[in-house]
Scaffold this active site. Structure first.
Site, PDB file in Angstrom:
ATOM      1  N   GLU A   1       0.858  -1.180   0.000  1.00 30.20           N
ATOM      2  CA  GLU A   1       0.000   0.000   0.000  1.00 30.20           C
ATOM      3  C   GLU A   1       0.895   1.230   0.000  1.00 30.20           C
ATOM      4  O   GLU A   1       1.722   1.411   0.901  1.00 30.20           O
ATOM      5  CB  GLU A   1      -0.905  -0.008   1.237  1.00 30.20           C
ATOM      6  CG  GLU A   1      -1.955   1.073   1.241  1.00 30.20           C
ATOM      7  CD  GLU A   1      -2.796   1.053   2.506  1.00 30.20           C
ATOM      8  OE1 GLU A   1      -3.527   2.032   2.729  1.00 30.20           O
ATOM      9  OE2 GLU A   1      -2.717   0.069   3.275  1.00 30.20           O
TER      10      GLU A   1
ATOM     11  N   ASP B   1      -5.591   9.231   9.583  1.00 32.38           N
ATOM     12  CA  ASP B   1      -4.300   8.734  10.054  1.00 32.38           C
ATOM     13  C   ASP B   1      -3.927   9.310  11.407  1.00 32.38           C
ATOM     14  O   ASP B   1      -4.264  10.455  11.724  1.00 32.38           O
ATOM     15  CB  ASP B   1      -3.214   9.069   9.027  1.00 32.38           C
ATOM     16  CG  ASP B   1      -3.400   8.301   7.737  1.00 32.38           C
ATOM     17  OD1 ASP B   1      -3.321   7.059   7.791  1.00 32.38           O
ATOM     18  OD2 ASP B   1      -3.640   8.921   6.685  1.00 32.38           O
TER      19      ASP B   1
ATOM     20  N   TYR C   1     -10.953  -3.819   3.235  1.00 35.55           N
ATOM     21  CA  TYR C   1      -9.989  -3.410   4.256  1.00 35.55           C
ATOM     22  C   TYR C   1     -10.758  -3.171   5.549  1.00 35.55           C
ATOM     23  O   TYR C   1     -11.553  -2.238   5.652  1.00 35.55           O
ATOM     24  CB  TYR C   1      -9.299  -2.128   3.787  1.00 35.55           C
ATOM     25  CG  TYR C   1      -8.127  -1.640   4.622  1.00 35.55           C
ATOM     26  CD1 TYR C   1      -8.150  -1.678   6.017  1.00 35.55           C
ATOM     27  CD2 TYR C   1      -7.005  -1.109   4.015  1.00 35.55           C
ATOM     28  CE1 TYR C   1      -7.103  -1.219   6.763  1.00 35.55           C
ATOM     29  CE2 TYR C   1      -5.939  -0.626   4.752  1.00 35.55           C
ATOM     30  CZ  TYR C   1      -5.992  -0.682   6.124  1.00 35.55           C
ATOM     31  OH  TYR C   1      -4.939  -0.208   6.859  1.00 35.55           O
TER      32      TYR C   1
END
Length: 248
Positions: free
Chosen positions: A36, A47, A161
């Site tokens: 990734e 994040d 995911y």
């Protein structure tokens, strides 16, 4: 898109430079089922601090979107390991979905994960991705209901995911129960392969998730932290960490 029991390392493109990123990709390639590659963004809201700082370092050092495609093209001279670009929707929108995915395909990108593009608003992206032959990856969280998980799975052509926890990316001491609860549900619902990420930093984490049925495990902050600490010289540290996570 990857074999079962694959480790999927995450690396931020351009941190600390495009040439260093290429070396880092080659360093982890031996142990990766897929890779990734994150495109630096000014507001990486999904994040945690470690990966946020890597985005800011890359942008501060003058990294441009086209550098991402240069990295992938150069990597393709050495390896056919699948590359999934991780990005926020703004760079795709500003470039144009058709143009962005066309450049990605020409460079050798295999899949795309647009973190802040919900599946309910993704039809244009899905249509263009199908035309270009780019695999699609969508996120599911611990509070994603079953009906929504089915919708995500239908839109996915790469892998689903699974976010292991409530919150942002970042290495943790333990994989939370929420990860295993979500994984159990996803294995019953999803026809695609599933990979679990957010918080994975140790070999025992990888083993626990594989034993619980994960097809892949994404490792990001644990690697990005090494790059933040060792900079251009992080190559061997990354290789050693991936070897450890692989149990080799």
């Amino acid at each position: 898109m990857f074999k079962d029991h694959s480790i999927i390392p995450y690396i931020t493109a351009g941190d600390p430079s495009a040439k260093a990123t290429l070396r880092f990709l080659l360093a982890v390639d031996e142990y990766a089922g897929a890779i990734e590659l994150g495109i630096p963004f000014s507001d990486p809201m999904a994040d945690g601090k470690t990966i946020q700082e890597s985005h800011f370092r890359a942008l501060k050092n003058g990294f441009k979107l086209e550098d991402t495609f240069w990295i992938v093209r150069e990597f393709r001279k050495h390896s056919d390991t699948p590359i999934v670009l991780m990005t926020y929707y703004n760079p795709v929108f500003r470039t144009g979905v058709e143009e962005f995915l066309g450049m990605a395909k020409d460079a050798g990108v295999d899949g795309m994960l647009i973190v802040d593009l919900p599946v309910t608003h993704a039809q244009h992206f899905l249509d263009v991705a199908k035309e270009e032959g780019i695999k699609t990856v969508f996120l599911a969280t611990p509070n994603t209901p079953d009906d929504r998980l089915r919708e995500i799975d239908r839109a996915t052509t790469g892998f689903v995911y699974l976010i292991s926890l409530y919150g942002t990316t970042g290495a943790r001491e333990e994989i939370p129960k929420t990860a295993f609860d979500l994984l159990k549900r996803a294995k019953k619902i999803c026809k695609n392969k599933v990979a679990v990420g957010f918080g994975v930093s140790k070999r025992e984490h990888v083993e626990e998730l594989f034993n619980a049925g994960a097809n892949g495990v994404v490792v990001g902050s644990a690697l990005v932290r090494l790059i933040g600490e060792y900079g251009e010289g992080a190559e061997e540290r990354l290789r050693k960490k991936l070897k450890e996570l692989s149990g080799l």
